[in-house]
Design a protein around this motif. Structure first.
Motif, PDB file in Angstrom:
ATOM      1  N   MET A 165      22.310  34.345  28.983  1.00 42.23           N
ATOM      2  CA  MET A 165      23.137  35.544  28.788  1.00 42.23           C
ATOM      3  C   MET A 165      23.938  35.818  30.052  1.00 42.23           C
ATOM      4  SD  MET A 165      21.943  39.445  27.871  1.00 42.23           S
ATOM      5  CE  MET A 165      21.221  38.901  26.335  1.00 42.23           C
ATOM      6  N   ASN A 166      25.196  36.163  29.865  1.00 40.94           N
ATOM      7  CA  ASN A 166      26.035  36.458  31.022  1.00 40.94           C
ATOM      8  C   ASN A 166      25.601  37.757  31.676  1.00 40.94           C
ATOM      9  OD1 ASN A 166      27.571  34.191  30.703  1.00 40.94           O
ATOM     10  ND2 ASN A 166      29.108  35.190  29.427  1.00 40.94           N
ATOM     11  N   GLY A 167      25.767  37.808  33.022  1.00 42.06           N
ATOM     12  CA  GLY A 167      25.409  38.995  33.767  1.00 42.06           C
ATOM     13  C   GLY A 167      26.627  39.813  34.142  1.00 42.06           C
ATOM     14  N   PRO A 168      26.489  40.619  35.189  1.00 43.72           N
ATOM     15  CA  PRO A 168      27.577  41.503  35.609  1.00 43.72           C
ATOM     16  C   PRO A 168      28.812  40.726  36.053  1.00 43.72           C
ATOM     17  CG  PRO A 168      25.491  42.096  36.661  1.00 43.72           C
ATOM     18  CD  PRO A 168      25.287  40.777  36.011  1.00 43.72           C
ATOM     19  N   GLU A 169      29.967  41.309  35.796  1.00 42.02           N
ATOM     20  CA  GLU A 169      31.211  40.728  36.285  1.00 42.02           C
ATOM     21  C   GLU A 169      31.660  41.488  37.515  1.00 42.02           C
ATOM     22  OE1 GLU A 169      35.406  41.021  34.449  1.00 42.02           O
ATOM     23  OE2 GLU A 169      34.649  39.080  33.758  1.00 42.02           O
ATOM     24  N   ILE A 170      32.060  40.755  38.554  1.00 41.23           N
ATOM     25  CA  ILE A 170      32.515  41.371  39.801  1.00 41.23           C
ATOM     26  C   ILE A 170      33.851  40.763  40.196  1.00 41.23           C
ATOM     27  CG2 ILE A 170      30.169  41.842  40.599  1.00 41.23           C
ATOM     28  CD1 ILE A 170      30.418  39.391  42.455  1.00 41.23           C
ATOM     29  N   HIS A 171      34.541  41.481  41.079  1.00 43.65           N
ATOM     30  CA  HIS A 171      35.814  41.003  41.622  1.00 43.65           C
ATOM     31  C   HIS A 171      35.572  40.567  43.068  1.00 43.65           C
ATOM     32  CE1 HIS A 171      40.170  40.779  42.291  1.00 43.65           C
ATOM     33  NE2 HIS A 171      39.937  41.366  43.456  1.00 43.65           N
ATOM     34  N   VAL A 172      35.953  39.329  43.393  1.00 47.05           N
ATOM     35  CA  VAL A 172      35.741  38.798  44.743  1.00 47.05           C
ATOM     36  C   VAL A 172      37.088  38.385  45.331  1.00 47.05           C
ATOM     37  CG1 VAL A 172      34.505  37.130  46.168  1.00 47.05           C
ATOM     38  CG2 VAL A 172      33.493  37.901  44.014  1.00 47.05           C
ATOM     39  N   GLU A 173      37.372  38.893  46.521  1.00 49.75           N
ATOM     40  CA  GLU A 173      38.617  38.554  47.214  1.00 49.75           C
ATOM     41  C   GLU A 173      38.297  37.980  48.582  1.00 49.75           C
ATOM     42  OE1 GLU A 173      42.910  40.518  48.544  1.00 49.75           O
ATOM     43  OE2 GLU A 173      41.542  41.594  47.210  1.00 49.75           O
ATOM     44  N   PHE A 174      38.925  36.831  48.894  1.00 54.43           N
ATOM     45  CA  PHE A 174      38.661  36.125  50.140  1.00 54.43           C
ATOM     46  C   PHE A 174      39.798  36.320  51.127  1.00 54.43           C
ATOM     47  CE2 PHE A 174      36.034  34.016  47.025  1.00 54.43           C
ATOM     48  CZ  PHE A 174      34.861  33.729  47.725  1.00 54.43           C
ATOM     49  N   ALA A 175      39.447  36.435  52.406  1.00 56.00           N
ATOM     50  CA  ALA A 175      40.450  36.495  53.470  1.00 56.00           C
ATOM     51  C   ALA A 175      41.259  35.197  53.465  1.00 56.00           C
ATOM     52  CB  ALA A 175      39.770  36.693  54.821  1.00 56.00           C
ATOM     53  N   PRO A 176      42.529  35.254  53.909  1.00 53.31           N
ATOM     54  CA  PRO A 176      43.379  34.050  53.905  1.00 53.31           C
ATOM     55  C   PRO A 176      42.762  32.854  54.602  1.00 53.31           C
ATOM     56  CG  PRO A 176      44.698  36.000  54.349  1.00 53.31           C
ATOM     57  CD  PRO A 176      43.269  36.447  54.344  1.00 53.31           C
ATOM     58  N   GLU A 177      41.993  33.088  55.685  1.00 55.27           N
ATOM     59  CA  GLU A 177      41.408  31.990  56.447  1.00 55.27           C
ATOM     60  C   GLU A 177      40.377  31.198  55.642  1.00 55.27           C
ATOM     61  OE1 GLU A 177      41.995  35.440  59.434  1.00 55.27           O
ATOM     62  OE2 GLU A 177      41.634  35.150  57.274  1.00 55.27           O
ATOM     63  N   LEU A 178      39.851  31.803  54.584  1.00 55.68           N
ATOM     64  CA  LEU A 178      38.782  31.173  53.805  1.00 55.68           C
ATOM     65  C   LEU A 178      39.267  30.542  52.508  1.00 55.68           C
ATOM     66  CD1 LEU A 178      36.051  33.935  54.234  1.00 55.68           C
ATOM     67  CD2 LEU A 178      36.310  31.838  55.557  1.00 55.68           C
ATOM     68  N   ARG A 179      40.524  30.712  52.193  1.00 55.03           N
ATOM     69  CA  ARG A 179      41.000  30.299  50.875  1.00 55.03           C
ATOM     70  C   ARG A 179      41.101  28.785  50.713  1.00 55.03           C
ATOM     71  NH1 ARG A 179      45.556  35.138  50.127  1.00 55.03           N
ATOM     72  NH2 ARG A 179      44.000  36.836  50.247  1.00 55.03           N
ATOM     73  N   LEU A 180      41.141  28.042  51.808  1.00 57.77           N
ATOM     74  CA  LEU A 180      41.194  26.589  51.676  1.00 57.77           C
ATOM     75  C   LEU A 180      39.939  26.031  51.035  1.00 57.77           C
ATOM     76  CD1 LEU A 180      40.489  24.670  54.999  1.00 57.77           C
ATOM     77  CD2 LEU A 180      39.855  27.053  54.645  1.00 57.77           C
ATOM     78  N   PHE A 181      38.837  26.788  51.056  1.00 54.57           N
ATOM     79  CA  PHE A 181      37.591  26.325  50.451  1.00 54.57           C
ATOM     80  C   PHE A 181      37.568  26.527  48.934  1.00 54.57           C
ATOM     81  CE2 PHE A 181      36.334  27.587  54.811  1.00 54.57           C
ATOM     82  CZ  PHE A 181      35.848  26.367  55.259  1.00 54.57           C
ATOM     83  N   LEU A 182      38.463  27.343  48.430  1.00 51.28           N
ATOM     84  CA  LEU A 182      38.445  27.691  47.010  1.00 51.28           C
ATOM     85  C   LEU A 182      39.057  26.572  46.169  1.00 51.28           C
ATOM     86  CD1 LEU A 182      39.664  31.396  47.268  1.00 51.28           C
ATOM     87  CD2 LEU A 182      37.300  30.558  47.144  1.00 51.28           C
ATOM     88  N   PRO A 183      38.698  26.508  44.895  1.00 52.43           N
ATOM     89  CA  PRO A 183      39.369  25.559  43.995  1.00 52.43           C
ATOM     90  C   PRO A 183      40.865  25.817  43.974  1.00 52.43           C
ATOM     91  CG  PRO A 183      37.425  26.515  42.955  1.00 52.43           C
ATOM     92  CD  PRO A 183      37.647  27.286  44.215  1.00 52.43           C
ATOM     93  N   ASN A 184      41.639  24.776  43.716  1.00 53.94           N
ATOM     94  CA  ASN A 184      43.104  24.879  43.789  1.00 53.94           C
ATOM     95  C   ASN A 184      43.668  26.062  43.027  1.00 53.94           C
ATOM     96  OD1 ASN A 184      43.424  22.669  45.451  1.00 53.94           O
ATOM     97  ND2 ASN A 184      43.551  21.217  43.762  1.00 53.94           N
ATOM     98  N   GLY A 185      43.137  26.355  41.887  1.00 55.19           N
ATOM     99  CA  GLY A 185      43.686  27.432  41.067  1.00 55.19           C
ATOM    100  C   GLY A 185      43.484  28.815  41.645  1.00 55.19           C
TER     101      GLY A 185
END
Length: 244
Positions: free
Chosen positions: A1-21
């Protein structure tokens, strides 16, 4: 079962770790399982916790163990610089891919261990913990290992930029010309006679000032590449002066 949905925002310096999209905006709506800690959620999105400074949830700072609740808005900030590593003298451990960086740190007198062969992530993490060394690597999986003493991602593939970044991030004390670039041992002054077995005829005739590693015995003198090494040292020292 799916749990809580949250909004996560990363600082620009950390965005290179995120998936391309997700790199451009640096934000994501994430459905959690309702029991995992926020630190686990952040790592599941690709960002090693070694690169995370503070986690802000709805305006308040929380620990990585915080379990997100539905509707929370999370801001992930980068490590604050200079980064302080408590509990031990600052020293580093580098993996097999960072040999040039290791030699340059040693040239500057920074205590730097280096594995010239691939001994595997578990062994590297264990050594980091046993010797209380900051693990430097471009391997995100290695940096996620919980047994690490401390760690840091090396962002660039260029040795010059790698060195500049590590010096800026950790601000280690620099003592140039005091360590062996081959094994990290401390250097001492040596006479020509003490290192004669390592000298070719031309070197014997042309040089009179030598140093020798107290650990491996390697001899050093101001040879053909000395000017290049001086340039590296002077640049590093100038960077340190600029930050004061």
């Amino acid at each position: 079962m799916n749990g809580p949905e949250i909004h996560v925002e990363f600082a620009p310096e950390l965005r290179l770790f995120l998936p391309n999209g997700r790199r451009e905006g640096g934000a994501a709506q994430v459905t959690t399982d309702g029991v995992s800690a926020l630190g686990h959620v952040v790592e599941s999105l690709g960002v090693p916790l070694t690169e995370v400074g503070t986690l802000i949830v709805d305006g308040r700072e929380v620990p990585v163990a915080h379990v997100p609740a539905a509707g929370e808005s999370v801001t992930v900030r980068p490590v604050q610089r200079p980064q302080r590593v408590p509990g031990a003298p600052l020293r580093f451990l580098l993996d097999v891919h960072l040999g040039t960086l290791a030699r340059r740190l040693r040239l500057l007198g920074v205590d730097t261990a280096y594995e010239s062969t691939d001994i595997g992530d578990p062994a590297l993490a264990a050594r980091s913990a046993a010797e209380q060394r900051v693990m430097l690597s471009r391997d995100r999986g290695l940096l996620r290992r919980r047994e690490l003493w401390a760690g840091a991602f090396v962002y660039s593939t260029r040795p010059e930029e790698q060195l500049r970044d590590i010096l800026d991030r950790f601000r280690p004390e620099l003592r140039p010309w005091t360590r062996c670039t081959a094994c990290n041992g401390l250097l001492k002054e040596a006479t020509k006679e003490e290192v004669a077995d390592q000298l070719e005829g031309g070197t014997q005739r042309s040089y009179d000032v030598f140093a020798q590693c107290t650990r491996c015995g390697r001899a050093y003198w101001k040879g053909a590449h000395h000017e290049q090494l001086v340039a590296i040292v002077e640049h590093a020292m100038s960077l340190r002066s600029e930050r004061r």
